[in-house]
Design a protein around this motif. Structure first.
Motif, PDB file in Angstrom:
ATOM      1  N   HIS A 379      23.160  44.158  49.285  1.00  0.00           N
ATOM      2  CA  HIS A 379      22.478  44.307  47.999  1.00  0.00           C
ATOM      3  C   HIS A 379      23.285  45.169  47.035  1.00  0.00           C
ATOM      4  N   LEU A 380      23.680  46.366  47.485  1.00  0.00           N
ATOM      5  CA  LEU A 380      24.378  47.288  46.593  1.00  0.00           C
ATOM      6  C   LEU A 380      25.726  46.737  46.157  1.00  0.00           C
ATOM      7  N   SER A 381      26.392  46.006  47.040  1.00  0.00           N
ATOM      8  CA  SER A 381      27.722  45.478  46.720  1.00  0.00           C
ATOM      9  C   SER A 381      27.686  44.394  45.652  1.00  0.00           C
ATOM     10  N   GLY A 382      26.525  43.756  45.480  1.00  0.00           N
ATOM     11  CA  GLY A 382      26.492  42.636  44.548  1.00  0.00           C
ATOM     12  C   GLY A 382      25.539  42.756  43.381  1.00  0.00           C
ATOM     13  N   ALA A 383      24.771  43.847  43.303  1.00  0.00           N
ATOM     14  CA  ALA A 383      23.686  43.922  42.316  1.00  0.00           C
ATOM     15  C   ALA A 383      24.158  44.175  40.892  1.00  0.00           C
ATOM     16  N   LEU A 384      25.194  44.983  40.699  1.00  0.00           N
ATOM     17  CA  LEU A 384      25.530  45.430  39.342  1.00  0.00           C
ATOM     18  C   LEU A 384      25.943  44.295  38.402  1.00  0.00           C
TER      19      LEU A 384
END
Length: 509
Positions: A379-384
């Motif tokens: 999630h964190l790797s792709g959310a931004l």
């Protein structure tokens, strides 16, 4: 409803998984282990704390502080500075000794988001449960951290080093129902606290400034916030105290406290056993947050650990640096993330909890920080790029994720921090009477929001100790601390989770 009860009572989560989480909550969290993930914040160690001292431990100390994070730093600073005068050096706080199991400030403070943010979303819920006055006092306490911490940074000349800055937070809502609920919470906050909410503004999709780069959000609420480098803040405070009080203050890393015993035959009431020797102490202060119930077993089921995840990421080449202007919160149909940007450009991005295994249940009761959650990582790797829009993000040169790490927060059953003197019923040691000379104390369980709770909880606890010893300055006062945060026998009796998921809760929270 407090956080743990929501997860433990969720029928969508298998009963066996909820019971396993509850078993972890009531288990001994142990002491911090040497094996950890590596936070970005600690990549530039403070020169005063690169290696642990080879000096032998003192045999006695008036105050032993266990834990070297933001809470411990605040307590040490208050004990050493907020006294009646030089004569007090011969009294209760002649010596303050801080112990840390690992590197200095390598626990929760050295792993958090560095985000001084209070969204005021809690106002409505607090008012419904406790009444308007409690809601107002609690929000004033939390909101005060922005001014208090930025002032401490300025007073110590740490503004540039810690990259401390006041910003405007952008709390974005990616769902129609969450946006409607947020507007209602904001309305109630503004009605109840018009002066404090003066800087809060709501923007719907049509009125949202283009510079926010949040066109995919249903709406954005803005307000005052702050950001800083948490490790550099705490080590800066501790370094200053070491320099200013070389005879009164000591800090020792890689010195785990393994046990505490009564020492009733001496004026130094406690024998503090560590991995490097024994210290006799008059006061012992527990600032170990997620690990507090290792040495205070009576708080198990009342305070419990939870693992969270953070990252440092490289922004896309189209995303303008907004470090001096904004910080962010992203709220979804389920869960939220938080983000600040360093002046050098790095995006300090955390959250993803609701996306982790079992909707977060797998991280409940976890007191180790040596593993990553795969689903949080995804999630964190792709959310931004998705949140800001790929047209606003662009391409990333090099590795988009510079670091990914976990850390341990501490939550409480009733949703409030625990601050104050500990009775023997929870320490399982004698000698904690309110009228005794010397006591055990706790300041812990900040619910993942330590940056707007820990600093002033530490200040309040140190003031309590000084008042008990008759050393506080004449203007000393803790009336600003919400009563719900104070340790009491009544709170100890009711603020505990049931031992099995099938059991009814022991109190209406």
């Amino acid at each position: 409803m407090p956080f743990a009860q929501m997860l433990l009572g969720d029928p969508a989560i298998p009963t066996v998984e909820r019971q396993q989480a509850l078993d972890r909550i009531f288990a001994d969290p142990g002491i911090p282990q040497d094996s950890t993930t590596s936070p970005f914040w600690l990549k530039e160690p403070h020169t005063d704390f690169v290696t642990h001292s080879s000096k032998p431990l003192p045999t006695e100390a008036d105050v032993v502080i266990i834990g070297s994070g933001i809470t411990g730093a605040s307590i040490a600073r208050t004990l050493l500075q907020d006294r009646t005068g030089p004569s007090s050096l011969n009294k209760a706080v002649h010596s303050v000794f801080m112990l840390e199991a690992r590197d200095i400030c390598s626990g929760a403070t050295g792993r958090n988001g560095g985000h001084i943010l209070e969204t005021a979303d809690e106002y409505a819920e607090l008012a419904d449960v406790f009444g308007d006055e409690v809601a107002k006092k609690t929000l004033r306490f939390r909101l005060a951290h922005l001014k208090e911490m930025l002032k401490a940074v300025e007073d110590l000349g740490l503004t540039e080093k810690t990259q401390a800055r006041k910003v405007q937070f952008l709390s974005a809502y990616f769902g129609e129902e969450p946006w409607k609920a947020a507007l209602e919470r904001l309305r109630r906050f503004q009605a109840g606290m018009p002066e404090e909410s003066a800087e809060w503004i709501a923007y719907d999709r049509q009125s949202m400034p283009e510079e926010f780069k949040l066109s995919r959000a249903h709406g954005v609420i803005t307000g005052p916030a702050g950001a800083l480098w948490p490790y550099k803040f705490v080590t800066g405070v501790l370094s200053h105290l070491l320099s200013q009080y070389p005879e009164q203050f000591r800090v020792q890393g890689h010195t785990a406290v393994t046990a505490i015993h009564d020492n009733t035959s001496s004026d130094y009431k406690y024998r503090v056993e560590t991995s490097r020797g024994v210290i006799s102490a008059r006061h012992v202060i527990h600032c170990t947050n997620a690990h507090v119930t290792h040495l205070v077993p009576g708080l198990r089921g009342r305070i419990f650990p939870l693992r969270g995840q953070m990252s440092a990421q490289t922004p896309g080449n189209k995303f303008p640096c907004q470090a001096a202007e904004h910080s962010w919160m992203f709220s979804y149909d389920r869960g939220f993330d938080y983000l600040t940007q360093l002046p050098s450009g790095q995006m300090m991005f955390g959250g993803g909890f609701a996306r982790s295994e079992g909707g977060g249940i797998a991280d409940l009761g976890i007191a180790t920080d040596d593993e990553l959650s795969l689903y949080c990582d995804i999630h964190l790797s792709g959310a931004l790029p998705a949140v800001f829009g790929r047209q606003n993000w662009g391409q990333v040169k090099g590795d988009p994720v510079q670091a990914m790490w976990t850390g341990n927060m501490a939550f409480s059953t009733d949703g409030f921090p625990w601050v104050g003197q500990l009775p023997s019923s929870v320490t399982h040691r004698a000698g904690s009477s309110k009228h005794d000379v010397g006591s055990e104390w706790v300041s812990a369980a900040f619910g993942g929001e330590g940056m707007v709770q820990a600093w002033l909880c530490g200040k309040a606890l140190a003031t309590m100790l000084l008042l008990k010893e008759g050393l506080a300055s004449t203007e000393a006062d803790i009336s600003w601390l919400p009563d719900q945060m104070i340790v009491t026998d009544e709170r100890i009796a009711w603020a505990i989770l049931p031992r099995t998921v099938e059991s009814p809760h022991k109190a209406s929270l």
